[in-house]
Design a protein around this motif. Sequence first.
Motif, PDB file in Angstrom:
ATOM      1  N   PHE A  28      39.191  67.130   4.372  1.00 41.46           N
ATOM      2  CA  PHE A  28      39.262  67.475   5.793  1.00 41.46           C
ATOM      3  C   PHE A  28      39.412  66.226   6.655  1.00 41.46           C
ATOM      4  CE2 PHE A  28      37.202  68.118   9.905  1.00 41.46           C
ATOM      5  CZ  PHE A  28      37.886  69.234  10.380  1.00 41.46           C
ATOM      6  N   GLU A  29      38.624  65.204   6.349  1.00 37.80           N
ATOM      7  CA  GLU A  29      38.632  64.006   7.186  1.00 37.80           C
ATOM      8  C   GLU A  29      39.898  63.165   7.020  1.00 37.80           C
ATOM      9  OE1 GLU A  29      35.621  63.251   3.774  1.00 37.80           O
ATOM     10  OE2 GLU A  29      36.368  64.932   4.978  1.00 37.80           O
ATOM     11  N   ASP A  30      40.725  63.458   6.024  1.00 37.18           N
ATOM     12  CA  ASP A  30      41.973  62.722   5.819  1.00 37.18           C
ATOM     13  C   ASP A  30      43.187  63.406   6.458  1.00 37.18           C
ATOM     14  OD1 ASP A  30      40.933  60.584   4.365  1.00 37.18           O
ATOM     15  OD2 ASP A  30      41.070  61.657   2.462  1.00 37.18           O
ATOM     16  N   ARG A  31      43.051  64.643   6.881  1.00 33.31           N
ATOM     17  CA  ARG A  31      44.180  65.359   7.471  1.00 33.31           C
ATOM     18  C   ARG A  31      44.435  64.836   8.889  1.00 33.31           C
ATOM     19  NH1 ARG A  31      41.241  70.964   5.914  1.00 33.31           N
ATOM     20  NH2 ARG A  31      40.802  70.368   3.739  1.00 33.31           N
ATOM     21  N   TRP A  32      45.700  64.740   9.272  1.00 37.97           N
ATOM     22  CA  TRP A  32      45.981  64.070  10.544  1.00 37.97           C
ATOM     23  C   TRP A  32      45.366  64.754  11.764  1.00 37.97           C
ATOM     24  CZ3 TRP A  32      48.481  66.109  14.655  1.00 37.97           C
ATOM     25  CH2 TRP A  32      49.429  67.124  14.458  1.00 37.97           C
ATOM     26  N   PRO A  33      45.275  66.085  11.843  1.00 43.17           N
ATOM     27  CA  PRO A  33      44.610  66.660  13.018  1.00 43.17           C
ATOM     28  C   PRO A  33      43.136  66.253  13.108  1.00 43.17           C
ATOM     29  CG  PRO A  33      45.974  68.317  11.931  1.00 43.17           C
ATOM     30  CD  PRO A  33      45.879  67.150  10.996  1.00 43.17           C
ATOM     31  N   SER A  34      42.468  66.127  11.955  1.00 39.78           N
ATOM     32  CA  SER A  34      41.068  65.702  11.942  1.00 39.78           C
ATOM     33  C   SER A  34      40.938  64.255  12.391  1.00 39.78           C
ATOM     34  CB  SER A  34      40.486  65.856  10.531  1.00 39.78           C
ATOM     35  OG  SER A  34      40.650  67.157  10.034  1.00 39.78           O
ATOM     36  N   VAL A  35      41.858  63.414  11.928  1.00 41.64           N
ATOM     37  CA  VAL A  35      41.839  61.996  12.302  1.00 41.64           C
ATOM     38  C   VAL A  35      42.111  61.840  13.799  1.00 41.64           C
ATOM     39  CG1 VAL A  35      42.990  59.767  11.956  1.00 41.64           C
ATOM     40  CG2 VAL A  35      42.513  61.251   9.995  1.00 41.64           C
ATOM     41  N   LEU A  36      43.037  62.628  14.313  1.00 42.85           N
ATOM     42  CA  LEU A  36      43.333  62.593  15.750  1.00 42.85           C
ATOM     43  C   LEU A  36      42.100  62.986  16.556  1.00 42.85           C
ATOM     44  CD1 LEU A  36      45.146  62.443  18.246  1.00 42.85           C
ATOM     45  CD2 LEU A  36      45.970  64.752  17.694  1.00 42.85           C
ATOM     46  N   GLU A  37      41.449  64.072  16.183  1.00 44.06           N
ATOM     47  CA  GLU A  37      40.262  64.513  16.925  1.00 44.06           C
ATOM     48  C   GLU A  37      39.176  63.445  16.890  1.00 44.06           C
ATOM     49  OE1 GLU A  37      38.714  68.699  17.031  1.00 44.06           O
ATOM     50  OE2 GLU A  37      37.095  67.785  15.856  1.00 44.06           O
ATOM     51  N   GLY A  39      39.560  60.265  16.567  1.00 41.70           N
ATOM     52  CA  GLY A  39      39.986  59.139  17.386  1.00 41.70           C
ATOM     53  C   GLY A  39      39.867  59.397  18.876  1.00 41.70           C
ATOM     54  N   LEU A  40      39.863  60.658  19.271  1.00 41.76           N
ATOM     55  CA  LEU A  40      39.727  61.004  20.688  1.00 41.76           C
ATOM     56  C   LEU A  40      38.265  61.023  21.126  1.00 41.76           C
ATOM     57  CD1 LEU A  40      42.516  63.720  20.931  1.00 41.76           C
ATOM     58  CD2 LEU A  40      42.585  61.376  21.797  1.00 41.76           C
ATOM     59  N   GLU A  41      37.368  60.835  20.181  1.00 43.04           N
ATOM     60  CA  GLU A  41      35.949  60.565  20.447  1.00 43.04           C
ATOM     61  C   GLU A  41      35.288  61.579  21.374  1.00 43.04           C
ATOM     62  OE1 GLU A  41      36.632  56.536  21.851  1.00 43.04           O
ATOM     63  OE2 GLU A  41      35.794  55.764  19.965  1.00 43.04           O
ATOM     64  N   GLY A  42      35.485  62.844  21.092  1.00 43.41           N
ATOM     65  CA  GLY A  42      34.797  63.887  21.843  1.00 43.41           C
ATOM     66  C   GLY A  42      35.486  64.346  23.109  1.00 43.41           C
ATOM     67  N   SER A  43      36.598  63.715  23.469  1.00 41.30           N
ATOM     68  CA  SER A  43      37.294  64.106  24.698  1.00 41.30           C
ATOM     69  C   SER A  43      38.234  65.286  24.491  1.00 41.30           C
ATOM     70  CB  SER A  43      38.077  62.922  25.264  1.00 41.30           C
ATOM     71  OG  SER A  43      39.027  62.448  24.327  1.00 41.30           O
ATOM     72  N   ALA A  44      38.483  65.644  23.229  1.00 39.51           N
ATOM     73  CA  ALA A  44      39.362  66.783  22.928  1.00 39.51           C
ATOM     74  C   ALA A  44      39.033  67.339  21.557  1.00 39.51           C
ATOM     75  CB  ALA A  44      40.826  66.363  22.994  1.00 39.51           C
ATOM     76  N   ARG A  45      39.277  68.610  21.387  1.00 41.91           N
ATOM     77  CA  ARG A  45      39.179  69.215  20.061  1.00 41.91           C
ATOM     78  C   ARG A  45      40.585  69.571  19.616  1.00 41.91           C
ATOM     79  NH1 ARG A  45      38.497  75.057  19.602  1.00 41.91           N
ATOM     80  NH2 ARG A  45      39.078  76.068  21.566  1.00 41.91           N
ATOM     81  N   VAL A  46      40.839  69.429  18.325  1.00 44.48           N
ATOM     82  CA  VAL A  46      42.164  69.676  17.776  1.00 44.48           C
ATOM     83  C   VAL A  46      42.086  70.853  16.806  1.00 44.48           C
ATOM     84  CG1 VAL A  46      44.107  68.720  16.491  1.00 44.48           C
ATOM     85  CG2 VAL A  46      42.760  67.242  17.986  1.00 44.48           C
ATOM     86  N   ILE A  47      42.828  71.899  17.113  1.00 44.44           N
ATOM     87  CA  ILE A  47      42.889  73.078  16.250  1.00 44.44           C
ATOM     88  C   ILE A  47      44.060  72.902  15.300  1.00 44.44           C
ATOM     89  CG2 ILE A  47      43.179  75.577  16.178  1.00 44.44           C
ATOM     90  CD1 ILE A  47      42.202  75.557  19.155  1.00 44.44           C
ATOM     91  N   ARG A 199      46.629  60.083   7.228  1.00 38.75           N
ATOM     92  CA  ARG A 199      45.720  59.529   8.244  1.00 38.75           C
ATOM     93  C   ARG A 199      46.485  58.706   9.281  1.00 38.75           C
ATOM     94  NH1 ARG A 199      42.589  58.242   3.636  1.00 38.75           N
ATOM     95  NH2 ARG A 199      43.231  56.057   3.818  1.00 38.75           N
ATOM     96  N   ALA A 200      47.508  57.991   8.824  1.00 39.97           N
ATOM     97  CA  ALA A 200      48.264  57.114   9.721  1.00 39.97           C
ATOM     98  C   ALA A 200      48.885  57.889  10.879  1.00 39.97           C
ATOM     99  CB  ALA A 200      49.341  56.368   8.943  1.00 39.97           C
ATOM    100  N   ILE A 201      49.328  59.107  10.627  1.00 40.42           N
ATOM    101  CA  ILE A 201      49.905  59.914  11.708  1.00 40.42           C
ATOM    102  C   ILE A 201      48.855  60.232  12.758  1.00 40.42           C
ATOM    103  CG2 ILE A 201      50.967  62.138  12.277  1.00 40.42           C
ATOM    104  CD1 ILE A 201      52.359  62.051   9.559  1.00 40.42           C
TER     105      ILE A 201
END
Length: 216
Positions: A28-37, A39-47, A199-201
């Motif tokens: 889960f933590e390696d998928r790009w939507p998870s990495v994006l969320e 990186g946004l540090e609580g300012s957004a949730r990514v579905i 993760r890079a994405i």
Amino acid sequence: MSDVKTILAFGDSLTWGADPVSGGRHRFEDRWPSVLEAGLEGSARVIAEGLGGRTTMFDDHGAAADRNGARILPTLLGSHYPLDLLIIMLGTNDLKPHLCGTVSGAGSGIERLAEIARAYPYGRDSAVLQVLIVAPPLFDEAVGGDWQPVGGSSIAESQKLAPRYREAAASCGGAFFDAAAVAVASPVDGVHLDAANTRAIGQALVPVVRQLLGLG
């Protein structure tokens, strides 16, 4: 009212997190939507709405699930409303010869998805949904008995996706990002990504999304 933004990541197996080595799914933590969320540090949730084999607007009648992105997107927009940003990373499967095979079809499909997102009847007080079109990483030669990418898609056609998608984003008033600038396909199958490239994405999209949503 919460200031946390909501983002819908709409894609195929690259968004789902397909692992070309195991044939399963990345953590889960390696998928790009998870990495994006993260990186946004609580300012957004990514579905994360990724489905293996999903196309922009083409039917695949050999699949168990409906892979036509244009048909399922309105349902997802409704079920996840309200949304602030739609990220679309599709087109890899459009290039399968038996489904479409050309960047022309994929480009038209991306434009159709953006049109659906813009025209959906959101609530009366809703802001216009922002759209970020992401061109997927390029196909590459696969090792083993068959050098072609899995599915027999054309490497040359995949190289045309980014310029076509940039054009589509400009025409629909959306934003654009080229994932090929930060990620490369695994030589195992020439299409899917290892964990590091997945993760890079997500990492690369963090500043892009911050700017689009005014997150500082």
